[in-house]
Design an enzyme around this catalytic site. Structure first.
Site, PDB file in Angstrom:
ATOM      1  N   PRO A   1      -6.097  -0.306 -14.934  1.00  0.00           N
ATOM      2  CA  PRO A   1      -6.170  -1.597 -14.232  1.00  0.00           C
ATOM      3  C   PRO A   1      -5.097  -1.693 -13.152  1.00  0.00           C
ATOM      4  O   PRO A   1      -3.919  -1.476 -13.417  1.00  0.00           O
ATOM      5  CB  PRO A   1      -5.893  -2.616 -15.346  1.00  0.00           C
ATOM      6  CG  PRO A   1      -6.073  -1.892 -16.630  1.00  0.00           C
ATOM      7  CD  PRO A   1      -5.767  -0.451 -16.351  1.00  0.00           C
ATOM      8  N   GLU A   2      -5.527  -1.953 -11.937  1.00  0.00           N
ATOM      9  CA  GLU A   2      -4.607  -2.113 -10.814  1.00  0.00           C
ATOM     10  C   GLU A   2      -4.467  -3.608 -10.513  1.00  0.00           C
ATOM     11  O   GLU A   2      -5.135  -4.427 -11.130  1.00  0.00           O
ATOM     12  CB  GLU A   2      -5.148  -1.364  -9.588  1.00  0.00           C
ATOM     13  CG  GLU A   2      -5.188   0.156  -9.754  1.00  0.00           C
ATOM     14  CD  GLU A   2      -3.795   0.793  -9.673  1.00  0.00           C
ATOM     15  OE1 GLU A   2      -2.836   0.088  -9.320  1.00  0.00           O
ATOM     16  OE2 GLU A   2      -3.710   1.986  -9.992  1.00  0.00           O
TER      17      GLU A   2
END
Ligand SMILES: [Zn+2]
Length: 271
Positions: free
Chosen positions: A2-3
């Site tokens: 997850p960015e």
């Protein structure tokens, strides 16, 4: 992984279901995440969630006793709003049940995530206190980046991926922003002119904003308990496109390893 855009999409996805709602129960099935889950996490039972904030890739659940639940999704984590009666899947580690009949369920196969209860100002916590400005916030300006680059001879790509300079610019977004700004990733930061750095600030903001906007279409995933969250991939210009034609000029996209990270660029569009 997850960015920042996925974390912001998670924040927007869960906030409407938890803000202003009382916590009825905290269930911790597994404590050994990157750091142990706080012993006093159940102290939020009976308290109200005041809102969901974000700093870098951390989510901050405000609690009306002044504490904060700090959540990081690590390498593989997700947070969903589900029915408390839904089956616990393998790797579902924590459930925060709410008075409105929903439950926040934290799922993390690799357990690099974090769920900590902080008392006092969360921004002075060691995990947060040294972070650089938010890329979409008012402090990340052309003047700021010019100043940050002035004495750095490191490659510009490494500088914009340094969380002390600016948070949340991961490998994909750094590569794509440098393409949009027309800057070669290995250029020493201090050698880049002010107008080009100003263009880079705009490019970083745009790639992240575009990605968050696309994420809006996956918000429904936060209401499902099945499958992985729909991490979204915007149309990429250079990242993971080694040897493929540049979408602008047709030149083959180049690839090299820079600072141990895969780096992609167009030798014609980027100088
Ligand atoms: Zn090109």
């Amino acid at each position: 992984m997850p960015e920042l855009p996925e974390v912001e999409t998670t924040r927007r996805g869960i906030e409407p279901y938890v803000r202003g709602v009382k916590v009825s129960e905290v269930i911790v099935r597994r404590r050994d995440l990157r750091q142990p889950v706080s012993d006093d996490l159940p102290d939020i039972e009976g308290r109200c969630v005041t809102g969901v904030g974000r700093r870098s890739k951390y989510l901050l659940l405000g609690i009306d006793d002044g504490s904060t639940v700090l959540i990081h999704l690590g390498m593989s984590g997700s947070l969903r709003v589900i029915d408390p009666a839904d089956d616990w899947k393998t790797h579902d580690h924590i459930g925060i049940t709410l008075k409105n009949g929903k439950q926040l369920r934290f799922h993390d196969p690799r357990r690099f995530g974090l769920v900590l209860r902080l008392t006092g100002d969360p921004m002075v916590h060691p995990l947060l206190k040294d972070l650089g400005p938010e890329p979409l916030g008012d402090d990340f300006t052309a003047a700021y980046l010019v100043d940050a680059c002035a004495k750095r001879s490191a490659a510009i790509k490494l500088v914009i991926m340094d969380a002390k300079v600016v948070v949340g610019v991961g490998n994909i977004y750094a590569s794509e922003a440098l393409f949009r700004a027309g800057i070669l990733p290995r250029t020493p930061a201090k050698k880049i002119s002010k107008p080009r750095l100003a263009k880079l600030v705009e490019a970083i903001r745009r790639v992240l904003t575009d990605s968050i906007e696309e994420g809006g279409t996956t918000l429904r995933d936060f209401l499902h308990s099945d499958g992985e969250p729909g991490y979204f991939k915007q149309r990429l210009f250079v990242y993971d496109r080694k040897g493929e034609p540049c979408r602008v000029c047709g030149t083959a996209i180049r690839h090299a390893v820079l600072g141990q990270r895969s780096t992609y660029w167009c030798p014609k569009c980027q100088k």
